[in-house]
Write an enzyme that holds these catalytic residues in place. Structure first.
Site, PDB file in Angstrom:
ATOM      1  NE  ARG A 129      -0.487  -2.758  -2.433  1.00  0.00           N
ATOM      2  CZ  ARG A 129      -0.748  -1.691  -1.669  1.00  0.00           C
ATOM      3  NH1 ARG A 129      -1.078  -0.533  -2.231  1.00  0.00           N
ATOM      4  NH2 ARG A 129      -0.679  -1.771  -0.366  1.00  0.00           N
ATOM      5  CB  THR A 177       8.707   8.561   2.962  1.00  0.00           C
ATOM      6  OG1 THR A 177       8.983   8.319   1.582  1.00  0.00           O
ATOM      7  CG2 THR A 177       7.417   7.858   3.341  1.00  0.00           C
ATOM      8  CE1 TYR A 181       9.941   5.513   4.781  1.00  0.00           C
ATOM      9  CE2 TYR A 181      11.490   3.994   3.782  1.00  0.00           C
ATOM     10  CZ  TYR A 181      10.193   4.413   3.991  1.00  0.00           C
ATOM     11  OH  TYR A 181       9.159   3.738   3.416  1.00  0.00           O
ATOM     12  CB  ILE A 232      -2.875   5.233  -9.766  1.00  0.00           C
ATOM     13  CG1 ILE A 232      -2.943   6.580  -9.052  1.00  0.00           C
ATOM     14  CG2 ILE A 232      -2.785   5.355 -11.284  1.00  0.00           C
ATOM     15  CD1 ILE A 232      -3.824   7.609  -9.657  1.00  0.00           C
ATOM     16  CG  HIS A 277       3.821   4.036   3.044  1.00  0.00           C
ATOM     17  ND1 HIS A 277       4.848   4.764   3.559  1.00  0.00           N
ATOM     18  CD2 HIS A 277       4.387   2.893   2.577  1.00  0.00           C
ATOM     19  CE1 HIS A 277       5.985   4.097   3.431  1.00  0.00           C
ATOM     20  NE2 HIS A 277       5.735   2.954   2.825  1.00  0.00           N
ATOM     21  CE  LYS A 315       5.366   7.667  -1.928  1.00  0.00           C
ATOM     22  NZ  LYS A 315       5.405   6.737  -0.790  1.00  0.00           N
ATOM     23  CB  SER A 363      12.863   2.631  -1.838  1.00  0.00           C
ATOM     24  OG  SER A 363      12.881   2.397  -0.452  1.00  0.00           O
TER      25      SER A 363
HETATM   26  C1  GLV Z   1       8.181   0.046   2.559  1.00  0.00           C
HETATM   27  O1  GLV Z   1       8.242   1.251   2.393  1.00  0.00           O
HETATM   28  C2  GLV Z   1       6.955  -0.665   2.690  1.00  0.00           C
HETATM   29  O2  GLV Z   1       5.880  -0.028   2.668  1.00  0.00           O
HETATM   30  O3  GLV Z   1       6.993  -1.901   2.845  1.00  0.00           O
END
Ligand code: GLV
Length: 417
Positions: free
Chosen positions: A369, A193, A167, A348, A314, A290, A144
């Site tokens: 996650r 993103t 970003y 997922i 997201h 994305k 990221s």
């Molecule tokens: C960062 O991209 C978040 O979703 O906290």
């Protein structure tokens, strides 16, 4: 001869020790606490519960939470749960092969590790642990922009496929520079993103006044004391910062900031399709958009010659009420699947979810996650554990539905639960 009296169950005491002996098995005492914890984690859901116990509440909620009422967060998983399988039997599944290709690169399974911001709050090794585990498994790792390890640090530990997520900052010079750095050290694709024009309202963070890195107030002190192993590692490791923008005058994350304030100040909400032309002038490789959330935008992306899209909301952290990616796969693939690769990101938690996504037409799935829970529970080995479980799940599911290879995962293998 008189027949022997039948044995009366429960009466023959002399046999008891032998029968007990046959059933009593104690697990060998495992001295290593990480091995012990991971041995008890049979699923990503188990790891989530363990992570909830191990992390300070604010940290867990930042990772686990979603926007507003968390309807989209919940729906992302429910959309997979609502799909069932239509298994075929007697199909000779002695050898199951989940390998595939994505953006022309062979992969052992259709899985990508998504970019996650501030990964070091789960474990001090952060992105390095995840990138190493991904490389070991032969899967692409996406770093990221808001990573807490730098582009170069990650490249040094991951010689495999890696993608850089951007970003678009108001300061385009900063974006150009980061993209150039990523190209210089071998990142293969850029993930742009596009669902973050402004930051979603994550109400768990609002309620706790959560900042990155966590501020040490009275509440945090108590929370920290209740989670001593996390706190001990956190205070002993170097400060957590936005490693990719240190020294660029945009704040490096060392001072506690609310993510909403920070991103709303730094990211450009005016970003539009026209900016893709600019991005092409600074990046020569494939681009993945994305955050695509409808067929119309998937069509524009395909018309613009974008190489891949990730259907994503997201992880339910942005617009509450956005559609679950699992429900978008079939219509999007119908519309543009012959022109662009489609990745499914969100909800997922099992290998069977990956099988469903691929059967509906996705080229690959992404997890965020799921690996963060593993990282929080067992560091790098926790990430290995998650990737190992997903691989085993996927092979088992394919065997049980009678599919030997990815090409046999077609819409015919999924139905409605
Ligand atoms: C960062 O991209 C978040 O979703 O906290």
């Amino acid at each position: 001869m008189a027949a022997a009296a039948p044995e009366r169950p429960g009466r023959d005491r002399s046999r008891l020790p032998a029968s007990l002996q046959a059933v009593l098995r104690f697990r060998r005492l495992e001295l290593d606490p990480t091995t012990r914890r991971l041995a008890h984690a049979a699923s990503v859901a188990d790891l989530r519960l363990m992570a909830r116990r191990r992390l300070p509440r604010g940290v867990f909620d930042y990772i686990d939470g979603g926007a507003e009422d968390e309807r989209t967060l919940t729906d992302n998983e429910r959309a997979f749960a609502e799909l069932s399988f239509e298994p075929r039997v007697l199909n000779g599944v002695g050898t199951v092969d989940p390998s595939t290709t994505l953006l022309g690169r062979p992969l052992p399974m259709p899985l990508v590790l998504a970019p996650t911001g501030f990964t070091r709050i789960a474990d001090p090794e952060g992105e390095l642990a995840v990138a190493r585990a991904a490389a070991r498994a032969g899967l692409p790792y996406s770093l990221s922009t808001l990573g807490t390890r730098s582009i170069e640090e990650v490249a040094a530990v991951n010689r495999g496929a890696k993608w850089f997520q951007v970003y678009v900052w108001r300061d385009r010079g900063l974006v150009r520079e980061m993209v150039q750095r990523a190209a210089d050290v071998g990142y293969e694709a850029l993930v742009l993103t596009v669902d973050t024009a402004v930051l979603g309202r994550r109400e768990r963070d609002v309620r706790r006044g959560f900042t990155l890195p966590p501020k040490v107030g009275l509440g945090t002190l108590v929370d920290g004391a209740l989670h001593p192993s996390w706190t001990w590692r956190f205070v002993r490791s170097e400060p957590i910062r936005f490693a990719n923008v240190v020294g660029r005058g945009v704040g490096d994350g060392v001072d506690a900031v609310s993510l909403a304030d920070y991103t709303n100040r730094q990211f450009d909400p005016d970003l539009s399709w026209r900016d893709l032309d600019w991005l092409r002038t600074v990046w020569g490789g494939p681009i993945i958009l994305k955050g695509i959330q409808c067929v119309a935008d998937a069509r524009i992306a395909a018309d613009a010659g974008i190489e891949a899209i990730a259907l994503s909301n997201h992880g339910g952290r942005q617009l509450d009420g956005a559609p679950a990616p699992a429900r978008l796969i079939a219509p999007v693939v119908d519309a543009v699947g012959d022109r662009i690769e489609v990745i499914c990101d969100g909800g997922i938690r099992r290998g069977s979810d990956i099988v469903k996504a691929v059967a509906l037409g996705a080229r690959a799935a992404m997890i965020g996650r799921a690996y963060l829970y593993g990282l929080a529970v067992g560091g790098e080995r926790g990430v290995d554990h998650v990737l190992g479980m997903l691989d085993a799940d996927m092979r088992r599911t394919m065997a049980l539905i009678g599919a030997r290879r990815i090409s046999e995962l077609t819409p015919a293998v999924v139905g409605r639960a």
